[in-house]
Design an enzyme around this catalytic site. Sequence first.
Site, short mmCIF file in Angstrom:
data_model
loop_
_atom_site.label_atom_id
_atom_site.label_comp_id
_atom_site.label_asym_id
_atom_site.label_seq_id
_atom_site.Cartn_x
_atom_site.Cartn_y
_atom_site.Cartn_z
N HIS A 302 4.69 -35.02 -19.00
CA HIS A 302 4.21 -34.35 -18.13
C HIS A 302 2.94 -32.77 -18.78
CE1 HIS A 302 6.10 -30.16 -16.20
NE2 HIS A 302 6.22 -31.30 -14.88
N ASP A 359 11.49 -37.15 -12.21
CA ASP A 359 11.61 -37.78 -11.78
C ASP A 359 12.13 -39.37 -11.96
OD1 ASP A 359 9.89 -36.62 -9.94
OD2 ASP A 359 8.45 -37.09 -10.52
N1 ACO Z 1 2.51 -43.18 -20.04
C1 ACO Z 1 1.64 -43.26 -21.04
N2 ACO Z 1 0.72 -42.49 -21.40
C2 ACO Z 1 0.69 -42.04 -20.50
C3 ACO Z 1 1.65 -41.66 -19.61
C4 ACO Z 1 2.66 -42.14 -19.21
N3 ACO Z 1 3.71 -41.46 -18.30
N4 ACO Z 1 1.47 -40.23 -19.63
C5 ACO Z 1 0.66 -39.73 -20.57
N5 ACO Z 1 0.18 -40.40 -20.78
C6 ACO Z 1 -1.08 -40.37 -21.81
C7 ACO Z 1 -2.56 -40.00 -21.63
O1 ACO Z 1 -2.62 -42.12 -20.76
C8 ACO Z 1 -2.93 -39.69 -22.55
O2 ACO Z 1 -3.26 -40.39 -23.25
P1 ACO Z 1 -4.84 -40.24 -24.15
O3 ACO Z 1 -4.74 -38.65 -24.98
O4 ACO Z 1 -4.92 -41.33 -24.97
O5 ACO Z 1 -5.93 -40.84 -22.90
C9 ACO Z 1 -2.31 -38.43 -23.06
O6 ACO Z 1 -0.81 -39.09 -22.93
C10 ACO Z 1 -2.01 -37.31 -22.05
O7 ACO Z 1 -2.22 -36.91 -20.99
P2 ACO Z 1 -2.83 -36.41 -20.35
O8 ACO Z 1 -3.02 -37.34 -18.56
O9 ACO Z 1 -4.08 -36.10 -19.71
O10 ACO Z 1 -1.71 -35.72 -19.50
P3 ACO Z 1 -1.18 -35.04 -18.38
O11 ACO Z 1 -0.76 -33.40 -19.00
O12 ACO Z 1 -2.86 -34.08 -17.50
O13 ACO Z 1 -0.49 -35.59 -17.37
C11 ACO Z 1 1.65 -36.12 -15.97
C12 ACO Z 1 0.86 -35.26 -17.07
C13 ACO Z 1 0.51 -36.32 -14.51
C14 ACO Z 1 2.66 -35.92 -15.49
C15 ACO Z 1 0.86 -37.82 -16.57
O14 ACO Z 1 1.88 -37.50 -17.90
C16 ACO Z 1 1.37 -38.69 -16.18
O15 ACO Z 1 0.79 -39.74 -14.95
N6 ACO Z 1 2.70 -38.90 -15.82
C17 ACO Z 1 3.41 -40.28 -14.75
C18 ACO Z 1 3.50 -39.72 -13.62
C19 ACO Z 1 5.08 -38.90 -13.33
O16 ACO Z 1 5.75 -39.21 -13.64
N7 ACO Z 1 4.36 -37.42 -12.86
C20 ACO Z 1 5.39 -37.01 -12.47
C21 ACO Z 1 5.34 -35.19 -13.01
S1 ACO Z 1 6.68 -34.18 -13.11
C22 ACO Z 1 6.87 -33.74 -11.74
O17 ACO Z 1 6.15 -33.63 -10.69
C23 ACO Z 1 7.97 -32.92 -10.28
#
Ligand code: ACO
Length: 424
Positions: A302, A359
């Site tokens: 998140h 979620d």
């Molecule tokens: N699985 C694996 N790796 C992940 C995940 C995941 N679910 N989420 C983040 N990471 C990793 C990224 O690859 C990144 O790695 P790096 O630093 O080596 O490049 C690091 O963790 C940070 O991730 P970001 O995408 O930069 O974090 P951001 O804050 O932009 O993203 C997000 C948050 C979009 C929710 C992300 O965690 C994600 O895509 N999760 C899966 C989708 C999801 O569950 N979304 C629901 C959000 S809650 C809602 O909307 C109600």
Amino acid sequence: MTDSTLKLGDKDYPVRKGSVGPEVVDIRKFYGQSGMFTYDPGFTSTASCESGLTYIDGDEGVLLHRGYPIDQLAEQSSFMEVAYLLLNGELPDQGELDKFTNTITRHTMLHEQLATFYRGFRRDAHPMAIMCGVVGALSAFYHDSTDISDPHQRMVASHRLIAKMPTIAAMAYKYSVGQPFLYPDNSLSYTGNFLRMTFGVPAEEYHVDPVIESAMDKIFILHADHEQNASTSTVRLAGSSGANPFACIAAGIACLWGPAHGGANEAALNMLREIGRPERIPEYIARAKNKDDPFRLMGFGHRVYKNFDPRAKVLSQAAADVLDKLGISDPVLDTARELEQIALKDDYFIEKKLYPNVDFYSGVILSAIGFPTTMFTVLFALARTVGWVAQWNEMISDPDQKIGRPRQLYTGPTQRDYVPVGQR
Ligand code: ACO
């Protein structure tokens, strides 16, 4: 309140303190005084507005609506009461709650001509596509509540949106399965009415199951608002130009649809089903960790929570309760629990502070209730409408409100002369 200042270059900028949470540097005069912009794609360090609705402490896993912790609201309150709280700032007394509930109940019907509008969509249209279209179209049907300078019209539009969203959502579902639309039933609760309009048929009486009604109401509470998330910021940005509330909420729905936001519960359940059984979890964990694989563990991570999403905690228990009470044994729940345990012990997820989000478990409950995955984000939109309209109202009443207009770091070509096509 300004307590201190921060020196940037040779100028001091005021630092503002909220009631709780990190201090905020007020950089509104920064460009005028320094000639520089700030660069913050994704707004990771930028407060776009002042708000008194919802507070999140992502490190501690805290979520408060108007000061009340989400777990207390989910356990003890109702969606109608939370809607009142978000819109009005305080919990209602019994009389206020009854009046509000009555107002919402009496706005649930849709203009009859809107039913014709649905028939223009393909039967296999994604219900979120229908939601974007139909909610946007409301401004063509309810002209008398689109004057945003009139507080009364704003409140009428807010009530209409909250009240009509279950009808619109249920109709989107009914249209996709080829069943007749059902009119709302004022003798039922907000949530019971939605369940009947979705799963009932005119041929027989529908009995609302109190277990499902209560679980659904809890899910609505947990999704009601979440501070300045992408869809809420979209609603505010659209509203900042003076657009009417129906158009603004349609914009929010469009943003919510994306898999990184509201589409994640659909994606999370699809992923859990694809994994299928606990033995396959390590394969998917390895994929999530592989930089060359775009796969992410859906329902994990998140932008704000770097700890357990407090909503996920409530839902994890609610998922078990619903399945238990309905007598359903779903291997997807076992896979979810096992995946959660493995991921929480894995260095990659620990280092990146990736925890289950709201979620992760909601899909398991919604699927047990009988919703197809394509409806999951629709339910999210239904509940979040409360937060969207509350945030939109707050924005319109804010004397500091301006049209949202970010700047950019330009990296394209510098000025050059046009060359006629024959000379290129
Ligand atoms: N699985 C694996 N790796 C992940 C995940 C995941 N679910 N989420 C983040 N990471 C990793 C990224 O690859 C990144 O790695 P790096 O630093 O080596 O490049 C690091 O963790 C940070 O991730 P970001 O995408 O930069 O974090 P951001 O804050 O932009 O993203 C997000 C948050 C979009 C929710 C992300 O965690 C994600 O895509 N999760 C899966 C989708 C999801 O569950 N979304 C629901 C959000 S809650 C809602 O909307 C109600």
